[in-house]
Design an enzyme around this catalytic site. Structure first.
Site, PDB file in Angstrom:
ATOM      1  N   GLY A 254     -75.224 -39.125  -7.460  1.00 15.91           N
ATOM      2  CA  GLY A 254     -74.494 -38.411  -7.106  1.00 15.91           C
ATOM      3  C   GLY A 254     -73.525 -38.879  -5.423  1.00 15.91           C
TER       4      GLY A 254
ATOM      5  N   LEU B 228     -76.972 -36.279 -15.379  1.00 18.83           N
ATOM      6  CA  LEU B 228     -78.674 -36.165 -15.428  1.00 18.83           C
ATOM      7  C   LEU B 228     -78.708 -34.783 -15.772  1.00 18.83           C
ATOM      8  CD1 LEU B 228     -78.133 -37.135 -11.465  1.00 18.83           C
ATOM      9  CD2 LEU B 228     -80.250 -37.364 -12.317  1.00 18.83           C
TER      10      LEU B 228
ATOM     11  N   ASN C  24     -80.663 -37.201  -5.521  1.00 14.01           N
ATOM     12  CA  ASN C  24     -79.097 -36.608  -3.807  1.00 14.01           C
ATOM     13  C   ASN C  24     -78.104 -35.669  -4.867  1.00 14.01           C
ATOM     14  OD1 ASN C  24     -77.077 -35.963  -2.019  1.00 14.01           O
ATOM     15  ND2 ASN C  24     -76.248 -37.504  -3.083  1.00 14.01           N
TER      16      ASN C  24
ATOM     17  N   SER D 207     -82.850 -28.338  -0.360  1.00 13.34           N
ATOM     18  CA  SER D 207     -81.861 -27.439   0.553  1.00 13.34           C
ATOM     19  C   SER D 207     -82.881 -25.844   0.915  1.00 13.34           C
ATOM     20  CB  SER D 207     -80.768 -26.752  -0.235  1.00 13.34           C
ATOM     21  OG  SER D 207     -80.022 -25.511   0.371  1.00 13.34           O
TER      22      SER D 207
ATOM     23  N   TYR E  53     -77.368 -13.574 -14.938  1.00 17.24           N
ATOM     24  CA  TYR E  53     -77.189 -14.878 -14.768  1.00 17.24           C
ATOM     25  C   TYR E  53     -76.787 -14.328 -12.957  1.00 17.24           C
ATOM     26  CZ  TYR E  53     -76.037 -19.601 -13.963  1.00 17.24           C
ATOM     27  OH  TYR E  53     -76.082 -20.910 -13.121  1.00 17.24           O
TER      28      TYR E  53
END
Length: 361
Positions: A46, A103, A129, A184, A210
């Site tokens: 990232g 990814l 990241n 986070s 969702y």
């Protein structure tokens, strides 16, 4: 005054913690004590924008060789050009390498690992990241909810495939290897009462609405649990490699800008005093990656360049072990069968919860 209130006041004031750094520390300041990093090779996922780009810039400025994995190769080449331009014309262009990586795809992660290992480069730092926030439910080619697949599962497999090279590099050079997972504080939003595996199963089968924030929180919880399990395994291996995770802080990066609108813009305007700049947001990642004070520290969670406490669920060794086994099951099955179909993915979820006697709807 509660611990939470004290932490909030320290954050707003930018007060330094035990490390000597605080919420207003920049990545360049956090790496001042790291010295010359020309002996270091780092992979930063990232790294084409936001926190990852600043992390890569600061490490490159300190001399590190960088490998930039990217799904968008043009963006990665542009990032490489910017880095080389900042470093100056005397810089060896081979100090920044771009390789393709998606990814969300187990196959792509394995191809990246093979390409990287074929370069026969050392590997001192792996900075996981890259992050994604999906507004709508999407499922990866391997049958996994896209946010979880990108933010966690791809990084899990990438780390697993490169651990051998990291351990060998650390042994041969005597330089400690470090894995840094960018999580986070949002990981605390995933309630302990809602079993992670069962929730992921329901979302994948579309048997529950969702919720993009909940899906993102789950992926960040997985990052913390991954760190805990990885640190234990590295210790068992006797490898001179550590694993830690970080909360970078709240910053308006592209991940948020993609959701721009009146409400988002208003919220960020009102909360502007709480936001970090990208230079500040990359500080904790860089601190955990190269600062001498973190030598030998493993399995910890950092915020504002200081050790912090993750949620109770994220601190569970049992949940960390379950997640590791669950993740191995998905990625190993992909290697054997070529594709992890949603049906086989559901079986992985069911098997991971068998010891709880859970009935998966």
């Amino acid at each position: 005054m509660t611990t939470t209130m004290l932490s909030s006041l320290r954050y707003l004031a930018g007060t330094a913690g035990p490390s000597g750094f605080g919420s207003r520390t920049t990545a360049e300041e956090a790496t001042d004590g790291a010295g010359d990093l020309s002996h270091i090779t780092a992979i930063v996922t990232g790294a084409t924008s936001g926190i990852g780009a600043e992390t890569a810039r600061v490490l490159a400025k300190r001399g590190a060789r960088l490998v930039l994995p990217a799904r968008n190769l043009k963006a990665a080449e542009d990032a490489r050009a910017r880095l080389l331009a900042e470093l100056g014309p005397a810089t060896d262009a081979g100090r920044v390498v771009v390789l393709p990586l998606d990814l969300s795809s187990v196959g792509s992660v394995r191809r990246f690992a093979r390409r990287f290992l074929a370069l026969r480069l050392p590997l001192n730092l792996l900075i996981n990241n890259a992050g994604q926030f999906s507004d709508r439910l999407a499922v990866s080619e391997d049958g996994v909810e896209m946010t979880f697949a990108t933010n966690y599962l791809g990084h899990f497999l990438l780390t697993r495939l490169l651990l051998g090279r990291m351990a060998d590099t650390a042994r041969d050079t005597g330089v400690e290897g470090r894995v840094v997972n960018v999580s986070s504080t949002v990981h605390t939003w995933f309630a302990a009462a809602d079993d992670p595996f069962a929730y992921l199963h329901r979302v994948t089968r579309k048997t529950t609405p969702y919720d993009p924030t909940k899906a993102y929180a789950l992926s960040k919880l997985a990052n913390v649990l991954h760190t805990k399990a990885l640190a234990d395994r590295l210790k068992e291996m006797g490898a001179n490699v550590t694993a830690n995770c970080v909360h970078p802080g709240i910053v308006r990066t592209r991940l948020i800008r993609d959701r721009a609108g009146l409400v988002t813009n208003t919220v960020f305007f009102l909360a502007s005093k709480l936001l970090k700049t990208v230079h500040q947001a990359a500080a904790t990642t860089c601190y955990a990656a190269v600062h001498p004070a973190v030598a030998g520290v493993s399995g910890k969670y950092f915020a504002d360049c200081n050790e912090a406490s993750p949620s109770k669920l994220a601190s569970s060794s049992k949940e960390a072990s379950k997640l590791w086994s669950f993740s191995e099951g998905i990625t190993d099955e992909k290697e054997k069968q070529g594709v992890v179909h949603p049906t086989s993915f559901r079986l992985q979820v069911q098997n991971s919860n068998a010891d709880r006697g859970m009935a998966i709807a």
